[in-house]
Design a protein around this motif. Sequence first.
Motif, mmCIF file in Angstrom:
data_model
loop_
_atom_site.group_PDB
_atom_site.id
_atom_site.type_symbol
_atom_site.label_atom_id
_atom_site.label_comp_id
_atom_site.label_asym_id
_atom_site.label_seq_id
_atom_site.Cartn_x
_atom_site.Cartn_y
_atom_site.Cartn_z
ATOM 1 N N PRO A 120 -149.255 63.387 -14.434
ATOM 2 C CA PRO A 120 -150.351 64.249 -14.902
ATOM 3 C C PRO A 120 -149.917 65.105 -16.098
ATOM 4 C CG PRO A 120 -150.128 64.374 -12.511
ATOM 5 C CD PRO A 120 -148.932 63.634 -13.011
ATOM 6 N N GLU A 121 -150.868 65.396 -16.988
ATOM 7 C CA GLU A 121 -150.570 66.211 -18.156
ATOM 8 C C GLU A 121 -150.028 67.584 -17.757
ATOM 9 O OE1 GLU A 121 -153.882 66.459 -20.783
ATOM 10 O OE2 GLU A 121 -154.028 64.284 -21.069
ATOM 11 N N ALA A 122 -150.563 68.127 -16.674
ATOM 12 C CA ALA A 122 -150.128 69.457 -16.236
ATOM 13 C C ALA A 122 -148.650 69.472 -15.864
ATOM 14 C CB ALA A 122 -150.969 69.914 -15.046
ATOM 15 N N VAL A 123 -148.161 68.356 -15.339
ATOM 16 C CA VAL A 123 -146.742 68.285 -14.976
ATOM 17 C C VAL A 123 -145.870 68.330 -16.227
ATOM 18 C CG1 VAL A 123 -144.953 66.816 -13.956
ATOM 19 C CG2 VAL A 123 -147.174 67.048 -12.827
ATOM 20 N N GLY A 124 -146.307 67.625 -17.268
ATOM 21 C CA GLY A 124 -145.559 67.643 -18.524
ATOM 22 C C GLY A 124 -145.528 69.025 -19.148
ATOM 23 N N GLU A 125 -146.666 69.721 -19.128
ATOM 24 C CA GLU A 125 -146.726 71.059 -19.713
ATOM 25 C C GLU A 125 -145.903 72.063 -18.901
ATOM 26 O OE1 GLU A 125 -148.298 72.127 -22.827
ATOM 27 O OE2 GLU A 125 -147.734 70.020 -22.778
ATOM 28 N N GLN A 126 -145.911 71.895 -17.596
ATOM 29 C CA GLN A 126 -145.109 72.777 -16.762
ATOM 30 C C GLN A 126 -143.627 72.611 -17.070
ATOM 31 O OE1 GLN A 126 -145.715 72.364 -12.536
ATOM 32 N NE2 GLN A 126 -143.966 73.648 -12.010
ATOM 33 N N ARG A 127 -143.194 71.351 -17.218
ATOM 34 C CA ARG A 127 -141.776 71.100 -17.499
ATOM 35 C C ARG A 127 -141.391 71.716 -18.848
ATOM 36 N NH1 ARG A 127 -137.986 66.919 -16.464
ATOM 37 N NH2 ARG A 127 -139.126 66.428 -14.550
ATOM 38 N N ALA A 128 -142.244 71.547 -19.860
ATOM 39 C CA ALA A 128 -141.953 72.099 -21.183
ATOM 40 C C ALA A 128 -141.853 73.621 -21.131
ATOM 41 C CB ALA A 128 -143.022 71.675 -22.185
ATOM 42 N N GLY A 129 -142.728 74.241 -20.342
ATOM 43 C CA GLY A 129 -142.724 75.692 -20.233
ATOM 44 C C GLY A 129 -141.527 76.234 -19.482
ATOM 45 N N GLU A 130 -140.870 75.383 -18.694
ATOM 46 C CA GLU A 130 -139.717 75.809 -17.901
ATOM 47 C C GLU A 130 -138.409 75.754 -18.678
ATOM 48 O OE1 GLU A 130 -139.973 73.181 -14.593
ATOM 49 O OE2 GLU A 130 -141.435 74.416 -13.507
ATOM 50 N N VAL A 131 -138.431 75.149 -19.875
ATOM 51 C CA VAL A 131 -137.203 75.069 -20.675
ATOM 52 C C VAL A 131 -136.792 76.470 -21.086
ATOM 53 C CG1 VAL A 131 -136.145 74.157 -22.778
ATOM 54 C CG2 VAL A 131 -137.775 72.758 -21.489
ATOM 55 N N SER A 132 -135.537 76.794 -20.873
ATOM 56 C CA SER A 132 -135.017 78.134 -21.144
ATOM 57 C C SER A 132 -134.287 78.183 -22.485
ATOM 58 C CB SER A 132 -134.050 78.543 -20.028
ATOM 59 O OG SER A 132 -133.233 79.636 -20.422
#
Length: 537
Positions: A184-196
């Motif tokens: 899902p697109e939301a999973v991709g966006e969540q992963r990108a937002g979690e990058v520190s």
Amino acid sequence: MTPPAQTTPQALRDIAAAHPHEPALIDGAIRLTWADLLDQVRVAARALIARGIVTGDRVAMWAPNTHHWVVAALAAHSVGAALVPLNTRYVAAEAADVLARVDAAALFVAGPFLGRDRAAELLDKVPDLGIGTVVVIPVESDAPVTTTPNAEPAEVTPGRDADPRTPQVTLSWDELLAQAATVPEAVGEQRAGEVSPDDIADILFTSGTTGRSKGTLVAHRQALGVVRGWVECSTLRADDRYLIIPPFFHNFGYKAGILACLVTGATIVPQATFDVPAALALIESERITVLTGPPTIYQTVLEHPQRAERDLSSLRVAVTGAATVPVVLIERMREDLDFEVVITAYGLSESAGFGTMCRPDDDAVTIANTCGGPIADFELRLSEAGEVLLRGPNVMLGYLDDPEATAEAIDAEGWLHTGDIGVVDERGYLKITDRLKDMYITGGFNVYPAEIEQTLARLDGVAESAVIGVPDERMGEVGKAVVVRKAGSSLTEADVIAFATGELANFKVPRLVEFRDQLPYSAAGKVLKRELREEKS
């Protein structure tokens, strides 16, 4: 004022929001706006998640400059993976060594290109790389790309199982992207937002005096920090069109190229291999404003007979370095190519690729004879022995799996010992005068003699050898091997070069070979390479 992005996924989203319809990337028929590029990166990132790539994994790139490289690199960052660029001139054994040391979870590798099929070479050398996903990038459209029978989309979940990299699957670029549909697109966006900001962005390999390559660990905040310092000096801006000739596997192409465009909105125009007529045509047709690379690029452009036939009036910015830059070249770049900005720079992988730069208003003598002053919050000083030391937030986090080498390179006070000898003038400008290390630079590439000497030691008939860099008009420096034959050996120059060609990347292969009865040694038993360099070839 909103602070600048500290991760590349966020930087991409910021620039796509600011310049959605402006050109981001031009690669032949492929023309992407920043919104388009973000869309493609999102798809590729979800495909990597589908393949089980998790935060902290390493994704390797062994391919020339194309739009695929840009998309794949930014996608790797978007899923929290560290990017591991591989030198395209590596032979299969060299690539396999790096892949094993980083424990790569995925590899993007070029198919047939300029007479080489790196994917075939690598899989022939090491059929089971221990890598779960190998993606073959189509560089030459007329070359068919084959994939393994098990390349169809698998039933996967966003994450990896306990034994994720078996069996190894080889996919085409399109087959990889098709797997994005399972995430899902939301999973991709969540992963990108979690990058520190402190997550590892890249691991670039550089050799040391021992001859064994070392991977430099650089975080997202550091990669973007040095790039913003570079951008400030180079005057790169959103309306620039940037012909990126330096290879993407090098900091010059990756950070001073891709990432510099990412933080400014300048257009990425990659060239897969340096071809002067093609470069001149691109400058004219795409109205290129920025051209960077080692001095040899500008020398060949200036001397090419087709230069007068092309409209190069759009050129604005040139950044060079990595070799001696003659004053007359700087003058000709300004006068004959009409560059407004011509500057030189100095850096190394251990300082995230950067360190010092000249400024746009510096005169030709300053630009040719110095590397400018510190950028990107670096401090600069010299040790008592004259060694160049750098300190600041953008010094690498350390070497991959090598705390001892890290401690040798970065002292207790945080100073990075570069291995270069220099002087600093009253302006705080650095001039490199010598190297503590024996490294030399050929065509912009660092070459470490110890690695070549170790390779030549395996050649039957070689008793010992010493490799040095000698001046070359076109390449800056080229390698010269001084060889002592074993008793009774009839080894020839052609034998040495042929052996090296089969074992090493082309830029590492010595261009000259001299045979001697013995090498000059110091009282401590070290080869006196300074004597070899000072002698007339």
